[in-house]
Design a protein around this motif. Structure first.
Motif, PDB file in Angstrom:
ATOM      1  N   THR A 114      14.173 -43.061 -46.584  1.00 54.27           N
ATOM      2  CA  THR A 114      12.522 -43.240 -46.332  1.00 54.27           C
ATOM      3  C   THR A 114      12.058 -42.324 -47.490  1.00 54.27           C
ATOM      4  OG1 THR A 114      12.631 -41.821 -44.584  1.00 54.27           O
ATOM      5  CG2 THR A 114      12.381 -43.920 -43.968  1.00 54.27           C
ATOM      6  N   GLN A 149      13.865 -46.317 -51.803  1.00 49.75           N
ATOM      7  CA  GLN A 149      12.992 -46.061 -50.732  1.00 49.75           C
ATOM      8  C   GLN A 149      12.652 -47.444 -50.021  1.00 49.75           C
ATOM      9  OE1 GLN A 149       8.717 -46.024 -51.925  1.00 49.75           O
ATOM     10  NE2 GLN A 149       8.066 -45.762 -49.712  1.00 49.75           N
ATOM     11  N   HIS A 175      14.565 -49.401 -39.116  1.00 43.81           N
ATOM     12  CA  HIS A 175      14.883 -49.560 -40.430  1.00 43.81           C
ATOM     13  C   HIS A 175      16.164 -50.341 -40.783  1.00 43.81           C
ATOM     14  CE1 HIS A 175      11.498 -46.867 -40.869  1.00 43.81           C
ATOM     15  NE2 HIS A 175      10.984 -47.230 -42.072  1.00 43.81           N
TER      16      HIS A 175
END
Length: 315
Positions: A114, A149, A175
């Motif tokens: 992230t 990212q 994620h």
């Protein structure tokens, strides 16, 4: 945590006098101290007190009282001349990646994280190289402008690695589950603060969502939610979904809450706003809230074998 001196210099270089500040929930307690430092530096400061869900949720209303909006904690999702994005860096020792090496099956993997940890990617690559693992860091799209990212709604950087195995470094499982469904690759997740690593299994989520689709199949009507938030407006998608069923109607909302859905009275909804609303908040909602790919499956426009997670992709 917030590099206030650098921000002050940037704002002075812009020649601004009035500054609006926006913080996500995890950084909100930094608001008083940051505002005080900016006021002491000669700026007029206003703080947005509304909830903030990401870089897609800019407090543009606050610009009525300021020259620029400073949005903390996220990289740009939409570029605007009157918005300054200030990602916040959170450090850890990249050496912790040695704990994940025994779980990796491949010697060449994709590596993603992230925005809070993206500045550590070079160190992570080096740490894995010491253990004979080649880590590929790839660019995403315009919604993820930093290489490597990923967002909870965009996994382009993971797909771009072209790897059959992907390592996600960060906290939580949303994620990595999204990466698994988006790429079909084997995914390993490492929490860099606890050192705990695990292979990610998305089947439980898929089974749960399949059951929800069945609950929604015979709904008398569907509300297709269109967000009015700055970076969540997917009008073309919402219109296309409405066209899949005569029982579907467009509903424009800013704040998607259980009470609001209950008051509107639709028997099921389809969410084109932040994807995590459907996946994370379903337990809070009184009726099924489907993701767009799930509604497509329900309407016969997509097969269940082609199940995928909802993503915001750059045009």
């Amino acid at each position: 945590m917030i590099p206030v001196p650098d921000l002050i210099e940037q704002l002075r270089n812009r020649g601004v006098r009035r500054v609006a500040l926006q913080f996500p929930a995890g950084l909100a307690r930094e608001a008083p101290g940051t505002a005080a430092a900016l006021r002491d530096a000669g700026f007029e400061v206003i703080i947005s007190g509304d909830p903030c869900y990401g870089g897609c949720d800019l407090a543009l209303d606050a610009l009525a009282y300021a020259d620029v909006l400073v949005h903390f904690g996220h990289a740009p999702v939409e570029e605007r001349a009157d918005v300054v994005y200030e990602p916040v860096r959170i450090d850890f020792d990249p050496g912790v990646l040695e704990t994940v090496v025994p779980l990796l099956n491949a010697r060449r993997i994709g590596l993603v994280t992230t925005i809070q940890h993206a500045h550590l990617l070079d160190g992570m690559v080096a740490a894995l190289r010491e253990h004979g693992v080649e880590a590929v860091v790839a660019p995403g799209d315009s919604r993820t402008p930093v290489a490597g990212q990923v967002l909870g709604c965009n996994f382009a950087a993971a797909r771009a690695t072209g790897a059959d195995e992907i390592l996600f470094v960060g906290t939580g499982l949303f994620h990595p589950i999204g990466i698994r469904l988006s790429t079909r690759a084997r995914v390993v997740a490492l929490d860099p603060f606890t050192g705990q690593a695990q292979e990610v299994d998305a089947e439980r989520l898929v089974r749960r969502r399949a059951a929800l689709m069945e609950r929604a199949r015979d709904a008398a009507n569907y509300g297709i939610i269109l967000s009015s938030r700055s970076g969540q407006r997917r009008l073309d998608l919402a219109r296309r979904l409405v066209g899949l069923s005569e029982r579907a109607f467009l509903v424009v909302m800013r704040e998607v809450t259980p009470d609001a859905l209950l008051d509107l009275g639709f028997e099921a909804y389809v969410n084109t706003a932040c994807p995590r609303l459907a996946y994370d908040d379903q337990v809070r909602f009184p009726v099924p809230v489907l993701a767009p790919p799930e509604f497509e499956i329900l309407c016969g426009a997509r097969s269940l074998d082609d199940y995928t997670i909802d993503e915001f992709l750059a045009p």
